[in-house]
Write an enzyme that holds these catalytic residues in place. Structure first.
Site, PDB file in Angstrom:
ATOM      1  N   HIS A   1      35.670  38.840  47.866  1.00  0.00           N
ATOM      2  CA  HIS A   1      34.556  38.835  46.910  1.00  0.00           C
ATOM      3  C   HIS A   1      33.751  37.530  47.017  1.00  0.00           C
ATOM      4  CE1 HIS A   1      36.871  41.974  44.630  1.00  0.00           C
ATOM      5  NE2 HIS A   1      35.662  42.408  44.378  1.00  0.00           N
TER       6      HIS A   1
ATOM      7  N   SER B   1      28.828  45.685  36.466  1.00  0.00           N
ATOM      8  CA  SER B   1      30.169  45.160  36.204  1.00  0.00           C
ATOM      9  C   SER B   1      30.286  44.736  34.741  1.00  0.00           C
ATOM     10  CB  SER B   1      30.437  43.950  37.098  1.00  0.00           C
ATOM     11  OG  SER B   1      29.587  42.883  36.707  1.00  0.00           O
TER      12      SER B   1
ATOM     13  N   ASN C   1      31.570  48.570  48.172  1.00  0.00           N
ATOM     14  CA  ASN C   1      30.947  47.752  47.133  1.00  0.00           C
ATOM     15  C   ASN C   1      30.211  46.561  47.745  1.00  0.00           C
ATOM     16  OD1 ASN C   1      32.391  49.465  45.477  1.00  0.00           O
ATOM     17  ND2 ASN C   1      33.265  47.835  44.222  1.00  0.00           N
TER      18      ASN C   1
ATOM     19  N   GLU D   1      42.657  49.962  41.560  1.00  0.00           N
ATOM     20  CA  GLU D   1      42.891  49.091  42.712  1.00  0.00           C
ATOM     21  C   GLU D   1      44.370  49.094  43.010  1.00  0.00           C
ATOM     22  OE1 GLU D   1      41.208  45.243  42.017  1.00  0.00           O
ATOM     23  OE2 GLU D   1      42.218  44.964  40.134  1.00  0.00           O
TER      24      GLU D   1
ATOM     25  N   ASP E   1      31.905  48.780  36.997  1.00  0.00           N
ATOM     26  CA  ASP E   1      32.678  48.075  38.015  1.00  0.00           C
ATOM     27  C   ASP E   1      33.486  46.932  37.382  1.00  0.00           C
ATOM     28  OD1 ASP E   1      33.374  47.346  40.676  1.00  0.00           O
ATOM     29  OD2 ASP E   1      31.752  45.869  40.744  1.00  0.00           O
TER      30      ASP E   1
ATOM     31  N   HIS F   1      36.086  46.668  48.464  1.00  0.00           N
ATOM     32  CA  HIS F   1      35.381  45.685  47.629  1.00  0.00           C
ATOM     33  C   HIS F   1      34.974  44.488  48.490  1.00  0.00           C
ATOM     34  CE1 HIS F   1      36.170  46.937  43.295  1.00  0.00           C
ATOM     35  NE2 HIS F   1      36.693  47.910  44.018  1.00  0.00           N
TER      36      HIS F   1
ATOM     37  N   THR G   1      27.077  40.564  46.696  1.00  0.00           N
ATOM     38  CA  THR G   1      26.650  39.208  47.056  1.00  0.00           C
ATOM     39  C   THR G   1      25.435  39.192  47.984  1.00  0.00           C
ATOM     40  OG1 THR G   1      28.911  38.443  46.795  1.00  0.00           O
ATOM     41  CG2 THR G   1      27.430  37.027  48.068  1.00  0.00           C
TER      42      THR G   1
HETATM   43 ZN   LIG Z   1      35.085  44.141  43.494  1.00  0.00          ZN
END
Ligand SMILES: [Zn+2]
Length: 273
Positions: free
Chosen positions: A171, A53, A221, A131, A85, A199, A224
């Site tokens: 997220h 990212s 995606n 997105e 990302d 996501h 975490t």
């Molecule tokens: Zn994301």
């Protein structure tokens, strides 16, 4: 004699949507996390997306992460797509493409910007992820569009190859208590053949992820949950007295690889390479 054209990165993702499975797209931040992802891909014979990212680039340097990703990709025994990302601005996204990333995703919905990036990615032989519903930094905008004409216009104007949709995941959420809106996913998937992207998938029970892959989600995606696995193993190694970074980072790498393999299998990607 005709020779089959090599599959483009976009082809690999389109094949997942057509085949009813999804590519796991795992986020890495350094050598060991990137190796964990590539090793999991090789162990399961799966094409996998290795993502960095813009946040990770702030920490490790975009050029340095690109070099790391390209090196691992070139020596991998399975297809690895290198993805940038959550690019926050057009300049960084273009820089990533210039450095050799296969694809980029931009936060934002300005159609002209999206179109320029899509054209740049396609010209470089790569793909562009937009997105459709903005989920910036884990904050859901609350803006969902259920008008089919709106979706068709967005796809046409942006020129995107992949479409990130908001069907209920979140997220940076550590517990798996988000639930996907399958009715909404089904409606979206009926309106476009583009691979759809989920996501924040760590927030969703694995059985729901598996179900979504059969309904148009072709890129999932995950960050975490793998970060938690990595850090827990590092902490355990440190608590046990490890002093050499190779020992505790190696423990993190092994734990993250195992978790990644579980997700690859849940998404139906194992054996597709
Ligand atoms: Zn994301």
């Amino acid at each position: 004699m005709t020779v089959a054209a090599p599959q483009t990165s976009a082809d690999i993702i389109r094949a997942a949507r057509a085949g009813g499975y999804a590519l796991a797209a795992f986020n890495a931040v350094n050598l060991e996390t990137a190796q964990a992802i590539v090793r999991a891909a090789e162990a399961t014979r799966a094409p996998v997306i290795l993502q960095f990212s813009q946040n990770a680039a702030r920490h490790g340097g975009l050029a340095q992460l690109a070099a790391l990703g390209l090196s691992l990709k070139s020596e991998a025994g399975v297809p690895i797509l290198l993805h940038f990302d959550h690019a926050e601005d057009e300049g960084m996204a273009l820089e990533a493409l210039n450095l050799g990333f296969d694809g980029v995703m931009l936060e934002g919905d300005d159609p002209a910007t999206l179109r320029r990036l899509a054209d740049a990615a396609n010209a470089a032989g790569g793909y562009f992820e937009a997105e459709y519903e903005v989920v910036v930094k884990g904050e859901r905008s609350g803006e969902r569009h259920d008008d089919p004409a709106h979706l068709a216009a967005f796809i046409r104007d942006s020129g995107c190859d992949l479409l990130a949709v908001d069907i209920g995941s979140a997220h940076k959420q550590e517990s798996k208590n988000a639930h996907l809106d399958f009715d909404r996913l089904t409606r979206l998937a009926e309106l476009t053949t583009l691979p759809l992207v989920l996501h924040g998938a760590s927030s969703v029970p694995e059985a729901e992820l598996a179900r979504a892959t059969g309904l148009g989600i072709a890129k999932v995606n995950l960050a975490t949950d793998l970060t938690l696995a990595f850090t827990a193993a590092v902490r355990e190694a440190l608590d046990a007295g490890a002093r050499d970074p190779r020992n505790y980072l190696g423990a993190g790498r092994d734990a993250m690889q195992a978790r990644a393999e579980t997700y690859i299998r849940a998404l139906g990607g194992a054996g597709r390479a």
